[in-house]
Design an enzyme around this catalytic site. Structure first.
Site, PDB file in Angstrom:
ATOM      1  N   ASP A 142       9.250   3.130   1.771  1.00 33.31           N
ATOM      2  CA  ASP A 142       8.059   3.880   2.184  1.00 33.31           C
ATOM      3  C   ASP A 142       7.844   3.650   3.682  1.00 33.31           C
ATOM      4  O   ASP A 142       7.365   2.600   4.106  1.00 33.31           O
ATOM      5  CB  ASP A 142       6.845   3.393   1.366  1.00 33.31           C
ATOM      6  CG  ASP A 142       5.551   4.071   1.783  1.00 33.31           C
ATOM      7  OD1 ASP A 142       5.555   4.810   2.784  1.00 33.31           O
ATOM      8  OD2 ASP A 142       4.526   3.854   1.106  1.00 33.31           O
ATOM      9  N   LYS A 158       2.158  10.566   8.601  1.00 29.68           N
ATOM     10  CA  LYS A 158       1.543  10.048   9.834  1.00 29.68           C
ATOM     11  C   LYS A 158       2.212  10.574  11.116  1.00 29.68           C
ATOM     12  O   LYS A 158       2.076  11.727  11.436  1.00 29.68           O
ATOM     13  CB  LYS A 158       1.538   8.520   9.794  1.00 29.68           C
ATOM     14  CG  LYS A 158       0.614   7.999   8.646  1.00 29.68           C
ATOM     15  CD  LYS A 158       0.213   6.589   8.856  1.00 29.68           C
ATOM     16  CE  LYS A 158      -0.505   5.992   7.681  1.00 29.68           C
ATOM     17  NZ  LYS A 158      -1.937   5.896   7.824  1.00 29.68           N
ATOM     18  N   PHE A 164       0.866  -1.189   0.000  1.00 30.69           N
ATOM     19  CA  PHE A 164       0.000   0.000   0.000  1.00 30.69           C
ATOM     20  C   PHE A 164       0.899   1.235   0.000  1.00 30.69           C
ATOM     21  O   PHE A 164       1.677   1.436   0.931  1.00 30.69           O
ATOM     22  CB  PHE A 164      -0.924   0.036   1.221  1.00 30.69           C
ATOM     23  CG  PHE A 164      -1.902   1.177   1.173  1.00 30.69           C
ATOM     24  CD1 PHE A 164      -3.162   1.020   0.626  1.00 30.69           C
ATOM     25  CD2 PHE A 164      -1.547   2.437   1.649  1.00 30.69           C
ATOM     26  CE1 PHE A 164      -4.051   2.090   0.545  1.00 30.69           C
ATOM     27  CE2 PHE A 164      -2.427   3.511   1.571  1.00 30.69           C
ATOM     28  CZ  PHE A 164      -3.694   3.334   1.024  1.00 30.69           C
ATOM     29  N   THR A 204       1.218  23.996  -4.269  1.00 33.94           N
ATOM     30  CA  THR A 204       0.994  25.218  -3.475  1.00 33.94           C
ATOM     31  C   THR A 204       1.339  24.942  -2.019  1.00 33.94           C
ATOM     32  O   THR A 204       2.110  25.646  -1.390  1.00 33.94           O
ATOM     33  CB  THR A 204      -0.498  25.645  -3.570  1.00 33.94           C
ATOM     34  OG1 THR A 204      -0.860  25.706  -4.934  1.00 33.94           O
ATOM     35  CG2 THR A 204      -0.731  26.969  -2.885  1.00 33.94           C
TER      36      THR A 204
HETATM   37  C1  LIG Z   1       2.873   2.678   3.790  1.00 31.19           C
HETATM   38  C2  LIG Z   1       1.897   3.759   3.414  1.00 31.19           C
HETATM   39  N1  LIG Z   1       2.184   4.555   2.370  1.00 31.19           N
HETATM   40  C3  LIG Z   1       1.361   5.554   1.994  1.00 31.19           C
HETATM   41  C4  LIG Z   1       0.182   5.784   2.658  1.00 31.19           C
HETATM   42  C5  LIG Z   1      -0.724   6.905   2.209  1.00 31.19           C
HETATM   43  O1  LIG Z   1      -0.743   7.916   3.155  1.00 31.19           O
HETATM   44  P1  LIG Z   1      -1.943   8.968   3.180  1.00 31.19           P
HETATM   45  O2  LIG Z   1      -3.163   8.229   3.634  1.00 31.19           O
HETATM   46  O3  LIG Z   1      -1.492  10.021   4.136  1.00 31.19           O
HETATM   47  O4  LIG Z   1      -2.092   9.499   1.799  1.00 31.19           O
HETATM   48  C6  LIG Z   1      -0.158   4.975   3.750  1.00 31.19           C
HETATM   49  C7  LIG Z   1      -1.427   5.191   4.460  1.00 31.19           C
HETATM   50  O5  LIG Z   1      -1.895   4.422   5.246  1.00 31.19           O
HETATM   51  C8  LIG Z   1       0.724   3.932   4.138  1.00 31.19           C
HETATM   52  O6  LIG Z   1       0.440   3.124   5.156  1.00 31.19           O
END
Ligand SMILES: Cc1ncc(COP(=O)(O)O)c(C=O)c1O
Length: 483
Positions: free
Chosen positions: A309, A340, A200, A364
């Site tokens: 990530d 987060k 994800f 922006t």
């Molecule tokens: C590993 C990871 N990457 C990206 C995201 C996307 O973040 P956002 O919900 O702030 O767009 C999440 C969200 O849960 C995540 O767990």
């Protein structure tokens, strides 16, 4: 309902009297809100927002530390923490002080277009906050608004780096300039990002091409033909299945190399590999440090950028500030994205990945300086109170407790796993998982789910051993009553 009917009659009878009209709307919204409480599907006035995912309404003024309070005054031990995004608990006094400090007022009131008009102290604030915790090898940071836009821009950064490398850092050709405006190659090159099944990385269009956790995120959205490698399906506890897991990881790494070669042959070379240290939304799937070290080497060998990530794993919850610090990489990653618990989105990268011209990476709102003020204070609290040690301590207690519960209830629970307090356990099926979560919530424990049938634990960094015991007691009560 009777009041609602009377109001509607009144509404039509005295439609022209504006005051009453507003009164009726007010009553309708509040009646709807009352009906909504406790229901999975919210039925708030359809004009407001898409609200089908709302769990319940909260009272944030009354929430404190690890405890979230709902609108009815129910106080819950929160181990989901706004999808893992509350670092040091609700209404932490240190953060309240930042808020009431007159020197900070301007940062809250005046949100700048950071890319062109940053506040005077912005570089100092970055040094004090994000750069003070930069992962090894990362010399630059780019702030962004959320996790998805951090990854989205990190992908763009990798593509720009890759193409600049390919054209020997020369200026783009006339053909490239001409074709990019009509979405054609070579101006819009057919490059790809390799991601993993179950990953994800967000829901925006580019990120979604690398997200493979749930159908609901992806259905009906056009996507790129980018390679997707298998993520290792390991057996837990990891220490007991070292040989089997190593074989599984070797199989996946072999597939990664095959895909890189295949996509190059297809004319869609892999510019970057993106991976989570622990696949979170996809079901809390772990892999060994050896897997990640080998993956990093594959990326280097094939000239692809390596993007870690850390949007969900970053910020201390695994017992180290960055989960990838557990791997002991000799050669650091090229890009590390976050959001987060860091309170602002963004990504770190190596010097070489700095885009060559302004406006290539731009929004922006590229972050928000007021969030850096909070982050500096969060970091002070983490250091002052040794919260990473606290996480390691509570994490051990939590994982031991989950092992004990799965031994006691083997027909319901299995595959307890975790690093720090970033823990999870599987139920025997999704219906059982959902039922356990609702029953636990009714007893004052709010947990999250992920994957097909997993319960995930994402407490704050101020989650202590006595909170662990409270969690385990409630969970034990729920399981004992489970039919
Ligand atoms: C590993 C990871 N990457 C990206 C995201 C996307 O973040 P956002 O919900 O702030 O767009 C999440 C969200 O849960 C995540 O767990």
């Amino acid at each position: 309902k009777i009041i609602k009917v009377i109001c509607i009659i009144l509404y039509y009878k005295i439609q022209k009297q504006l005051k009453i009209r507003f009164f009726v709307i007010y009553i309708q919204v509040h009646l709807n809100k009352l009906e909504c409480r406790g229901k999975q599907q919210s039925c708030l006035s359809p004009g407001l927002q898409n609200v089908g995912a709302i769990h319940f309404f909260c009272n944030y003024e009354e929430s404190r530390g690890n405890y979230l309070v709902d609108v009815d005054g129910n106080r819950m031990l929160d181990v989901y923490t706004q999808i893992s995004s509350i670092p040091i608990g609700y209404n932490h006094p240190a953060l309240m002080k930042v808020m009431t400090n007159p020197n900070n007022v301007s940062a809250f009131v005046n949100r700048p277009a950071l890319g062109i008009l940053p506040p005077e102290n912005f570089p100092d604030k970055l040094i004090e906050s994000l750069l003070s915790i930069a992962p090894s090898g990362m010399t630059r940071v780019q702030t962004m608004a959320c996790g998805s836009c951090s990854n989205e821009n990190a992908f763009k950064t990798m593509f720009i780096w890759y193409r600049n490398k390919e054209r020997g850092y020369a200026n783009p050709s006339e053909q490239e300039v001409g074709t990019c405006m009509i979405n054609q190659s070579p101006g819009c090159p057919d490059l790809s990002i390799l991601s993993f099944m179950g990953a994800f990385h967000g829901r925006t269009l580019g990120c979604l091409a690398t997200t493979h956790s749930k159908v609901i995120h992806k259905l009906d959205i056009p996507s790129f033909d980018w390679p997707i490698a298998p993520f290792p399906k390991l057996q837990y506890p990891l220490e007991e299945f070292v040989r089997e897991n190593a074989q599984e990881e070797a199989r996946c790494l072999e597939e990664v190399e095959d895909l890189i070669v295949k996509w190059r042959q297809k004319g869609k070379p892999v510019a970057g590999i993106v991976i989570e240290p622990i696949q979170a939304e996809g079901g809390d799937n772990h892999a060994s440090p050896d897997f990640f070290i080998k993956l990093r080497n594959i990326a280097r060998k094939h000239g692809c950028a390596f993007h870690v990530d850390e949007v969900q794993t970053g910020g201390g919850t695994t017992g180290k500030f960055w989960a990838h610090e557990h791997w002991g990489l000799d050669d650091p990653a090229d890009v590390v994205s976050f959001s987060k618990k860091l309170l602002t989105g963004g990504y770190y990268h190596r010097d070489e990945l700095q885009p060559d011209k302004p406006y290539r990476i731009f929004n922006t709102w590229m972050g928000d300086p007021s969030k850096n003020l909070f982050l500096s204070e969060v970091l002070n609290v983490i250091r002052r109170e040794n919260l990473l040690e606290e996480v390691t301590r509570s994490g051990k207690a939590l994982l031991q407790g989950l092992y004990a519960l799965q031994t006691q209830y083997p027909h319901i629970l299995s595959r307890a796993r975790g690093q720090g307090t970033f823990c999870a356990i599987d139920a025997c099926n999704d219906a059982t998982r959902d039922s356990i979560m609702i029953k636990a919530r009714n007893k004052g424990l709010f947990m999250g789910s992920c994957g097909e049938k997993t319960i995930r634990f994402r407490p704050t960094l101020v989650f202590k051993e006595y909170h662990v015991h409270q969690l385990l007691n409630i969970l034990n009560d729920v399981l004992a009553e489970h039919k």
